[in-house]
Design a protein around this motif. Sequence first.
Motif, PDB file in Angstrom:
ATOM      1  N   GLU A  64       0.831  -1.179   0.000  1.00 12.80           N
ATOM      2  CA  GLU A  64       0.000   0.000   0.000  1.00 12.80           C
ATOM      3  C   GLU A  64       0.875   1.242   0.000  1.00 12.80           C
ATOM      4  N   TRP A 267     -12.727  -4.772   3.657  1.00 14.17           N
ATOM      5  CA  TRP A 267     -11.348  -4.311   3.500  1.00 14.17           C
ATOM      6  C   TRP A 267     -11.040  -4.118   2.014  1.00 14.17           C
ATOM      7  N   LYS A 268     -11.471  -5.057   1.182  1.00  6.58           N
ATOM      8  CA  LYS A 268     -11.193  -5.021  -0.258  1.00  6.58           C
ATOM      9  C   LYS A 268     -12.508  -5.112  -1.016  1.00  6.58           C
ATOM     10  N   GLU A 299     -10.199  -0.446   0.488  1.00  9.76           N
ATOM     11  CA  GLU A 299      -9.356  -0.497  -0.702  1.00  9.76           C
ATOM     12  C   GLU A 299     -10.175  -0.930  -1.916  1.00  9.76           C
ATOM     13  N   ARG A 300      -9.574  -0.696  -3.081  1.00  6.49           N
ATOM     14  CA  ARG A 300      -9.998  -1.334  -4.337  1.00  6.49           C
ATOM     15  C   ARG A 300     -11.403  -0.919  -4.763  1.00  6.49           C
ATOM     16  N   TYR A 303      -9.518  -1.698  -8.009  1.00 10.34           N
ATOM     17  CA  TYR A 303      -8.068  -1.778  -8.148  1.00 10.34           C
ATOM     18  C   TYR A 303      -7.791  -2.466  -9.481  1.00 10.34           C
ATOM     19  N   HIS A 324      -5.405   2.642   8.678  1.00  7.51           N
ATOM     20  CA  HIS A 324      -4.915   2.040   7.448  1.00  7.51           C
ATOM     21  C   HIS A 324      -5.062   3.038   6.299  1.00  7.51           C
ATOM     22  N   GLY A 326      -5.707   3.435   2.755  1.00  3.30           N
ATOM     23  CA  GLY A 326      -6.238   2.633   1.668  1.00  3.30           C
ATOM     24  C   GLY A 326      -6.330   3.431   0.387  1.00  3.30           C
ATOM     25  N   ASN A 327      -7.230   3.008  -0.495  1.00  3.83           N
ATOM     26  CA  ASN A 327      -7.334   3.647  -1.793  1.00  3.83           C
ATOM     27  C   ASN A 327      -8.732   3.482  -2.347  1.00  3.83           C
ATOM     28  N   SER A 330      -7.700   2.709  -7.948  1.00  2.19           N
ATOM     29  CA  SER A 330      -6.248   2.545  -7.904  1.00  2.19           C
ATOM     30  C   SER A 330      -5.784   1.737  -9.110  1.00  2.19           C
ATOM     31  N   SER A 357      -8.823   6.907   2.739  1.00  4.34           N
ATOM     32  CA  SER A 357      -8.306   6.385   1.482  1.00  4.34           C
ATOM     33  C   SER A 357      -7.967   7.524   0.524  1.00  4.34           C
ATOM     34  N   TYR A 364       2.289   2.260  -7.871  1.00  2.00           N
ATOM     35  CA  TYR A 364       2.655   1.353  -6.786  1.00  2.00           C
ATOM     36  C   TYR A 364       4.086   0.890  -6.999  1.00  2.00           C
TER      37      TYR A 364
END
Length: 426
Positions: A64, A267-268, A299-300, A303, A324, A326-327, A330, A357, A364
């Motif tokens: 990350e 989370w994802k 996240e994601r 992604y 955290h 995150g994004n 992405s 995020s 990356y």
Amino acid sequence: MRNAVLLVAAFALLGCPQPHSDGHSPETTTTGSGASTGTTAGTDPTGAGEPTTGTEEPTTGTEEPMTSTGAMTTGTGGDSTSTTSAGETETATDTGDPAEPIAEEPIGYAALEGGTYGGAGGPTVVVATYDELRSAAEDSDDPLIIKVSGTIVGEEQIYVRSNKTILGLPGSRLQGVGLRLSEVHNVILRNLTIEGVVADLGSGDQDAITLKFGTHHVWIDHCDLRAQPPGEPFVVDDNDEYYDGLIDITRGCDFVTVSWTKFTDSWKAMLVGGGSGEVENIGKQRLTMYNNYFLDCLERGPYVGQSEAHVFNNYTRVTRLTGHTGNGVSLRDNARVRVDNCYFDHTLVDDDGMSPSVPIITGYSTSVGGPGRVTNADSNIFVNTVEPQIDGPPDDFVPPYDYSPIPAEEVPATVLAGAGATLPIE
């Protein structure tokens, strides 16, 4: 290709487009306790080959990015969100307005190269148990419309064969049951609520919805996908992989549209491309996403790697601070993503320096061949977010189909009114 505003009421019960009629009436079947409705006849091809099972997907580690709090950009959005003086974002209110009429067909890639019509022309079956759903989804590649009734509980994913439409009746849900599409084509998943799918229960990785190994022409529409109950910790028993993603699209899949779908408490959220080693992704993995709602996904969103993706009119909202970084959207490995008229609304950084995020990030340290490339980033609205991290000049990716995005400031109200399992399917 229909324009985004072309909506058809004639298929409100099926939620899928009609191929050319051959004049025959398909069989109607009822399984379990639900009542079935007939379907409109049509002619459509059948798929070939059994779905591949037991194939392990490679594990890909993703570093990350480290993000500074930076200057925050703000936009003037709709009335659905506001920020208090203490930096707390008030909950957006669902207007209660009815969802848009059921679309005849998807916008974007799933409508190209022959289109996606699922089980149109086949019989209809209503399922109310795990075994009934598994049998209906896995028995053959013949066209079939499957309606899910009530709550179906299970601990293993179901392999969906080609030429299927799976529709959730109002109030239905799949609890712990993921749907896996492997080496198949022409599948529609609509109005489904899927929650609590644990990543590994002895039969490999499991997402709420998984597309793998060349699967193509898939439309995921008006689904409600959740990893865990609201407010619970994202890490379960010290394992941030306890729940896997909500949607994964890897290993050379193609012609996919995801629309009006709600991603929450995960989370994802969504992975498109499983890493630079998946050379089968090159020239494929074409994806359209519109009018989706990402709420408290770390996240994601999505992604994207080694793929072309068109993301428009999505609403991403983060209200939880976990420490955290995150994004949102992405990119990696030379992915090309057009992000049109989306709305990103994130909680402010708190006194301890915890960051929300990053709304859009292109680079990356694990990227092979350079960072991803973004088109039209300036068309989006960013509220209470850190700065997008976009490396390199803007890209000029234009998708090969017509679409009509609404203004970014209208996205929160529009998406809240229609996203999720809101279709009045009977």
